[in-house]
Motif scaffolding. Structure first.
Motif, PDB file in Angstrom:
ATOM      1  N   LYS A  26       0.860  -1.187   0.000  1.00 19.51           N
ATOM      2  CA  LYS A  26       0.000   0.000   0.000  1.00 19.51           C
ATOM      3  C   LYS A  26       0.890   1.228   0.000  1.00 19.51           C
ATOM      4  O   LYS A  26       1.870   1.302   0.747  1.00 19.51           O
ATOM      5  CB  LYS A  26      -0.880  -0.008   1.254  1.00 19.51           C
ATOM      6  N   TRP A  27       0.568   2.203  -0.861  1.00 23.32           N
ATOM      7  CA  TRP A  27       1.301   3.462  -0.865  1.00 23.32           C
ATOM      8  C   TRP A  27       0.410   4.574  -1.364  1.00 23.32           C
ATOM      9  O   TRP A  27      -0.634   4.335  -1.972  1.00 23.32           O
ATOM     10  CB  TRP A  27       2.583   3.350  -1.711  1.00 23.32           C
ATOM     11  N   VAL A  28       0.837   5.809  -1.085  1.00 23.73           N
ATOM     12  CA  VAL A  28       0.097   6.998  -1.510  1.00 23.73           C
ATOM     13  C   VAL A  28       0.970   7.746  -2.493  1.00 23.73           C
ATOM     14  O   VAL A  28       2.140   8.030  -2.218  1.00 23.73           O
ATOM     15  CB  VAL A  28      -0.252   7.893  -0.302  1.00 23.73           C
ATOM     16  N   VAL A  33      -3.487   9.857  -3.828  1.00 24.62           N
ATOM     17  CA  VAL A  33      -4.306   8.690  -4.119  1.00 24.62           C
ATOM     18  C   VAL A  33      -3.642   7.457  -3.520  1.00 24.62           C
ATOM     19  O   VAL A  33      -2.450   7.235  -3.706  1.00 24.62           O
ATOM     20  CB  VAL A  33      -4.487   8.512  -5.647  1.00 24.62           C
ATOM     21  N   THR A  34      -4.414   6.655  -2.790  1.00 28.64           N
ATOM     22  CA  THR A  34      -3.898   5.435  -2.184  1.00 28.64           C
ATOM     23  C   THR A  34      -3.968   4.298  -3.192  1.00 28.64           C
ATOM     24  O   THR A  34      -4.978   4.122  -3.864  1.00 28.64           O
ATOM     25  CB  THR A  34      -4.718   5.066  -0.937  1.00 28.64           C
ATOM     26  N   HIS A  35      -2.874   3.529  -3.294  1.00 28.69           N
ATOM     27  CA  HIS A  35      -2.792   2.404  -4.226  1.00 28.69           C
ATOM     28  C   HIS A  35      -2.491   1.122  -3.465  1.00 28.69           C
ATOM     29  O   HIS A  35      -1.814   1.138  -2.443  1.00 28.69           O
ATOM     30  CB  HIS A  35      -1.653   2.632  -5.244  1.00 28.69           C
ATOM     31  N   PHE A  36      -3.003   0.009  -4.000  1.00 23.44           N
ATOM     32  CA  PHE A  36      -2.701  -1.320  -3.489  1.00 23.44           C
ATOM     33  C   PHE A  36      -2.226  -2.153  -4.673  1.00 23.44           C
ATOM     34  O   PHE A  36      -2.837  -2.114  -5.742  1.00 23.44           O
ATOM     35  CB  PHE A  36      -3.944  -1.979  -2.884  1.00 23.44           C
ATOM     36  N   ASP A  37      -1.133  -2.908  -4.485  1.00 23.43           N
ATOM     37  CA  ASP A  37      -0.624  -3.731  -5.589  1.00 23.43           C
ATOM     38  C   ASP A  37       0.209  -4.872  -5.018  1.00 23.43           C
ATOM     39  O   ASP A  37       0.658  -4.824  -3.873  1.00 23.43           O
ATOM     40  CB  ASP A  37       0.235  -2.880  -6.530  1.00 23.43           C
ATOM     41  N   ALA A  38       0.432  -5.892  -5.849  1.00 21.43           N
ATOM     42  CA  ALA A  38       1.251  -7.032  -5.447  1.00 21.43           C
ATOM     43  C   ALA A  38       2.739  -6.689  -5.540  1.00 21.43           C
ATOM     44  O   ALA A  38       3.564  -7.373  -4.935  1.00 21.43           O
ATOM     45  CB  ALA A  38       0.935  -8.244  -6.313  1.00 21.43           C
ATOM     46  N   GLN A  47       3.999   0.376   2.283  1.00 21.06           N
ATOM     47  CA  GLN A  47       3.707  -0.354   3.515  1.00 21.06           C
ATOM     48  C   GLN A  47       3.161  -1.731   3.142  1.00 21.06           C
ATOM     49  O   GLN A  47       2.311  -1.851   2.269  1.00 21.06           O
ATOM     50  CB  GLN A  47       2.669   0.423   4.317  1.00 21.06           C
ATOM     51  N   GLU A  48       3.679  -2.765   3.806  1.00 21.16           N
ATOM     52  CA  GLU A  48       3.166  -4.110   3.565  1.00 21.16           C
ATOM     53  C   GLU A  48       1.839  -4.258   4.311  1.00 21.16           C
ATOM     54  O   GLU A  48       1.720  -3.873   5.467  1.00 21.16           O
ATOM     55  CB  GLU A  48       4.157  -5.167   4.056  1.00 21.16           C
ATOM     56  N   VAL A  49       0.847  -4.824   3.626  1.00 21.27           N
ATOM     57  CA  VAL A  49      -0.466  -5.038   4.224  1.00 21.27           C
ATOM     58  C   VAL A  49      -0.556  -6.494   4.647  1.00 21.27           C
ATOM     59  O   VAL A  49      -0.304  -7.391   3.850  1.00 21.27           O
ATOM     60  CB  VAL A  49      -1.588  -4.706   3.217  1.00 21.27           C
ATOM     61  N   ASP A  50      -0.907  -6.700   5.912  1.00 23.18           N
ATOM     62  CA  ASP A  50      -1.034  -8.064   6.432  1.00 23.18           C
ATOM     63  C   ASP A  50      -2.419  -8.584   6.069  1.00 23.18           C
ATOM     64  O   ASP A  50      -3.423  -8.182   6.647  1.00 23.18           O
ATOM     65  CB  ASP A  50      -0.829  -8.065   7.945  1.00 23.18           C
ATOM     66  N   THR A  51      -2.497  -9.479   5.092  1.00 21.64           N
ATOM     67  CA  THR A  51      -3.777 -10.014   4.641  1.00 21.64           C
ATOM     68  C   THR A  51      -4.268 -11.154   5.523  1.00 21.64           C
ATOM     69  O   THR A  51      -5.407 -11.578   5.388  1.00 21.64           O
ATOM     70  CB  THR A  51      -3.676 -10.518   3.187  1.00 21.64           C
ATOM     71  N   GLN A  52      -3.434 -11.637   6.407  1.00 18.38           N
ATOM     72  CA  GLN A  52      -3.825 -12.743   7.277  1.00 18.38           C
ATOM     73  C   GLN A  52      -4.437 -12.244   8.589  1.00 18.38           C
ATOM     74  O   GLN A  52      -5.064 -12.987   9.308  1.00 18.38           O
ATOM     75  CB  GLN A  52      -2.628 -13.636   7.592  1.00 18.38           C
TER      76      GLN A  52
END
Length: 141
Positions: A26-28, A33-38, A47-52
């Protein structure tokens, strides 16, 4: 045949486990604008997003925050008042609907004035029907 089914099931289980373990970043950007990507962006911190991690429960509703005995007493009093007002409104609506039915179905409506009964003219009856309909529309469901 059983071995093929077992192997396919095992492959699906391993594949889905690795798919769930994929990392999300996740980054801005500069425009906010906030983005999410692999994949993390090149040259920018992400920032790493903890999906668990389970999602946090919603915050308590405002009515649950102040649960002091005084507030509960006030809430109970107001609920009683609202219930009483609703009961009165329903009774009023029932009476008004009965009055409307009488006015619509009986061309010989009478009214007591100073101890004497007087019959409505057709204009008075139609005016009263309009008044009762407006009252029902404004007050009743």
């Amino acid at each position: 045949m059983r071995w093929m089914i077992l192997a396919a099931t095992l492959a699906l289980a391993v594949g889905s486990a690795t798919a769930q373990a994929a990392q999300i970043y996740k980054w801005v950007d500069a425009q906010g604008v906030t983005h999410f990507d692999a994949q993390p962006p090149v040259g920018q911190s992400a920032q790493e997003v903890d999906t668990q991690k389970p999602v946090a429960p919603p915050p308590p509703s405002p009515s649950r925050i102040d649960s002091s005995p005084e507030q509960q007493a006030v809430d109970a009093k107001v609920k009683k008042q609202v219930a009483a007002q609703e009961a009165q409104r329903k009774e009023y609506c029932s009476t008004q609907r009965t009055n409307l039915a009488q006015l619509q179905n009986n061309p010989r409506v009478r009214e007591e004035v100073n101890g004497e009964f007087r019959r409505f003219t057709e204009e008075e009856r139609q005016a009263r029907i309009a008044e009762v309909r407006k009252s029902i529309d404004d007050t009743c469901d």
